[in-house]
Design an enzyme around this catalytic site. Structure first.
Site, PDB file in Angstrom:
ATOM      1  N   ASP A   1      -4.935   7.131 -33.760  1.00 13.80           N
ATOM      2  CA  ASP A   1      -4.415   8.265 -33.003  1.00 13.80           C
ATOM      3  C   ASP A   1      -4.255   9.496 -33.902  1.00 13.80           C
ATOM      4  O   ASP A   1      -3.796   9.383 -35.042  1.00 13.80           O
ATOM      5  CB  ASP A   1      -3.040   7.857 -32.442  1.00 13.80           C
ATOM      6  CG  ASP A   1      -2.424   8.920 -31.561  1.00 13.80           C
ATOM      7  OD1 ASP A   1      -3.001   9.189 -30.498  1.00 13.80           O
ATOM      8  OD2 ASP A   1      -1.378   9.494 -31.943  1.00 13.80           O
TER       9      ASP A   1
ATOM     10  N   GLU B   1      -9.535   9.284 -33.169  1.00 13.14           N
ATOM     11  CA  GLU B   1      -9.208  10.288 -32.162  1.00 13.14           C
ATOM     12  C   GLU B   1      -9.078  11.621 -32.888  1.00 13.14           C
ATOM     13  O   GLU B   1      -8.021  11.978 -33.415  1.00 13.14           O
ATOM     14  CB  GLU B   1      -7.889   9.978 -31.443  1.00 13.14           C
ATOM     15  CG  GLU B   1      -7.726  10.895 -30.233  1.00 13.14           C
ATOM     16  CD  GLU B   1      -6.332  11.456 -30.006  1.00 13.14           C
ATOM     17  OE1 GLU B   1      -6.128  12.096 -28.972  1.00 13.14           O
ATOM     18  OE2 GLU B   1      -5.447  11.290 -30.861  1.00 13.14           O
TER      19      GLU B   1
HETATM   20  C1  BGC Z   1      -2.442  10.534 -27.618  1.00 15.41           C
HETATM   21  C2  BGC Z   1      -1.366  11.127 -26.763  1.00 15.41           C
HETATM   22  C3  BGC Z   1      -0.089  11.230 -27.587  1.00 15.41           C
HETATM   23  C4  BGC Z   1      -0.338  11.979 -28.902  1.00 15.41           C
HETATM   24  C5  BGC Z   1       0.808  11.862 -29.842  1.00 15.41           C
HETATM   25  C6  BGC Z   1      -2.557  11.504 -28.741  1.00 15.41           C
HETATM   26  O1  BGC Z   1      -3.532  12.282 -28.966  1.00 15.41           O
HETATM   27  O2  BGC Z   1      -3.652  10.344 -26.950  1.00 15.41           O
HETATM   28  O3  BGC Z   1      -1.169  10.387 -25.602  1.00 15.41           O
HETATM   29  O4  BGC Z   1       0.876  11.901 -26.850  1.00 15.41           O
HETATM   30  O5  BGC Z   1      -1.451  11.459 -29.567  1.00 15.41           O
HETATM   31  O6  BGC Z   1       0.881  10.568 -30.359  1.00 15.41           O
END
Ligand code: BGC
Length: 554
Positions: free
Chosen positions: A212, A254
């Site tokens: 993430d 991500e």
């Molecule tokens: C996740 C979100 C989350 C954020 C903070 C991201 O990019 O996909 O759902 O709120 O990270 O952890």
């Protein structure tokens, strides 16, 4: 930490499994409630694994399921090596993993590396005093003036990336909500601790991690604190450890960035195995609204080649808002105009809606978009419920409107739970168009013509050839811009994909001379089309229709 047991045996070693995967993304909380407390759980998920397998998915990606105050739906982790009691126990997780693997479903979990919850014991210790040994696990400052070039991500909630800690009397750094303090990756103890967390789940048999928010791991003055070389060094350190001990597991980055910046997350094939292609997604929506292939062609042409063992992850919708960060200002205005009829549909820099309502429930456009998802380069990710055309509830706050209970039946709780409907963690969608009576798995399982049945056939067709998951892509440039046509090739195999992005029928002439003599076979039904000759190949394509042709030389 509890020692993982060996019975959650991993699947046979198959290092590139993620390239051929079809990923199904779900939230344990939203999928199926086994104990009638109104909240989905691992035992419930186990009962629904056959459904996911029958759909044709080969991997699951689970949203965070760890102990958490749930102020960001679990992305605020309070304990990395346990299961939120609302979803079950570690033993329940192990049983789930075994059962998923028994069905040849790989399991990808969330690893929120960038930050923890402010309720995590690490942060609770760190804020005890400025001299606490845990202090430097987080990023502190006497002022809120540092790193001013870093943008704010949750623009609707946060005013600053610094928050004042009244306990220890300094500011701490956070890129997301203020209750999510960023870990300090300049501290080698943090890097080691995160590796220990990874090991915990890898030992148990988890197949991969969605990493993430990876662009934000490290901060440096005078930069925007995104994609820094030091951040890549952290990821490469973790990857090296992974390769040493668990060679067939996978990192999915991500990184909501432009493709040229995301490229660095693959490095030379020694950083992340996969990364989301964020800019492609809004451009698919744009192309279909504009009835013009340009947005898709342009972004793909700006997408650099990636190392052989790496793969893009592509998607139409997910658990967050449809992000419009990776578009120009003009494109963003267009997307807001085209896809938000109510201001409540907007959130941060994006649109909080599901696939079906975005497309006005138009079955043809839903099919076309899924056809693109399954035929463009990358591993496709299906967001739970989109395979039946679930709706959303934009009035639920934050992103909760796209995280409502999975609709299994037409009952009061959508067949999600045996509890009273009032007890559910979230009300099911209840509007006239998408309520569980109208949209549910049970009724769609009874019809060969339902969206669910159609989606299964689409996935089955995709799996007929690895050309989709591993092949190269080349665009054709017919004069008719409403048609998006490309050729996917792998070894001797060639598939021609023709998509009509327009709401009315189109004729298109394709220059297929280099395939002269080949006979196109339409892949979903096996119909044979006329042999390709010297002349432009003429096709008519109905409203939002698409074809996948195998080109065979006989
Ligand atoms: C996740 C979100 C989350 C954020 C903070 C991201 O990019 O996909 O759902 O709120 O990270 O952890």
């Amino acid at each position: 930490m509890e020692k993982p047991t060996p019975e959650t045996a991993a699947l046979p070693v198959e290092p590139l499994w993620y390239k051929d995967a079809i990923i199904y993304q779900l939230h344990v909380r939203s999928f199926y409630d086994s104990n009638a407390d109104g909240v989905g759980d691992f035992r419930g998920l186990v009962q629904k694994l056959d459904y996911i397998q029958e759909l044709g998915a080969t991997a699951l990606w689970l949203l965070p399921f760890y102990p958490s105050p749930l102020r960001d739906d679990g992305y605020d982790i309070a304990d990395y090596t346990n299961v939120n009691p609302a979803y079950g126990t570690l033993d329940d997780f192990k049983t789930f993993l075994t059962e998923a693997h028994r069905r040849k479903l790989r399991v990808i979990t969330e690893l929120v590396l960038n930050h923890t919850s402010d309720q995590h014991s690490w942060f609770r210790e760190a804020r005890r005093s400025q001299n606490d040994p845990r202090r430097h696990w987080y990023v502190w400052s006497d002022t809120d003036e540092e790193y001013r070039d870093a943008r704010i991500i949750f623009t609707d909630t946060e005013m600053s990336n610094w928050a004042w800690d009244p306990v220890s009397k300094q500011y701490y750094w956070h890129r997301f909500f203020s209750h999510q303090p960023d870990l300090n990756y300049d501290n080698s103890e943090v890097r080691e601790a995160v590796w220990e967390v990874m090991k915990f789940w890898l030992e148990m048999g988890v197949d991969g991690f969605r990493l993430d928010a990876v662009p934000y791991l490290v901060e440096r003055e005078g930069t925007n604190c995104e994609n820094l070389p030091e951040t890549h060094a952290v990821l490469q350190f973790l990857r090296q450890r992974l390769d040493e001990h668990y060679p067939d597991r996978m990192f999915l980055a991500e990184a909501n960035q432009w493709p040229s910046d995301v490229l660095a997350y693959f490095s030379n094939g020694d950083e992340c195995h996969m990364a989301f292609h964020f800019p492609l997604m809004p451009r698919i929506f744009m192309a279909v609204k504009l009835e013009d292939r340009k947005p898709i062609v342009e972004i793909q042409e700006h997408t650099p080649a990636i190392p052989d063992a790496c793969q893009w992850a592509i998607f139409l919708r997910n658990h967050d808002e449809l992000t419009l960060e990776m578009v120009t200002d003009e494109e963003r205005d267009y997307m807001y105009d085209a896809y938000t009829t109510d201001p409540a549909m907007r959130l941060n820099v994006g649109i909080r809606r599901r696939l079906a309502p975005l497309l006005d429930g138009d079955r043809k456009r839903i099919e076309l978009m899924n056809g693109l998802l399954m035929s463009l380069p990358g591993t496709p990710i299906i967001y739970y419920g989109d395979e039946i055309g679930m709706g959303d509830n934009i009035f639920l706050g934050d992103r909760n409107g796209v995280r409502t209970p999975m609709q299994w039946t037409g009952g009061w709780t959508a067949g999600f739970s045996r509890s009273d409907p009032e007890r559910l963690y979230s009300p099911p969608v209840s509007n006239e168009l998408y309520n569980p009576k109208i949209v549910n798995v049970d009724s769609q399982s009874r019809s060969e013509h339902s969206l669910l049945a159609w989606t299964k056939r689409l996935i089955r067709t995709r799996k007929l050839s690895r050309v989709f998951s591993r092949g190269k892509m080349e665009f054709l440039s017919p004069a008719n811009h409403r048609v998006l046509a490309y050729v996917r090739t792998l070894g001797n195999e060639t598939v021609l994909v023709v998509n009509n992005l327009a709401s009315c029928a189109q004729a298109v002439e394709l220059d297929l001379r280099r395939f002269k003599g080949a006979i196109p076979t339409e892949m979903s039904g096996g119909s044979v089309f006329p042999r390709i000759g010297e002349l432009p190949y003429l096709l008519t394509v109905g409203s939002y229709q698409f074809y996948w042709f195998r080109l065979r030389r006989l």
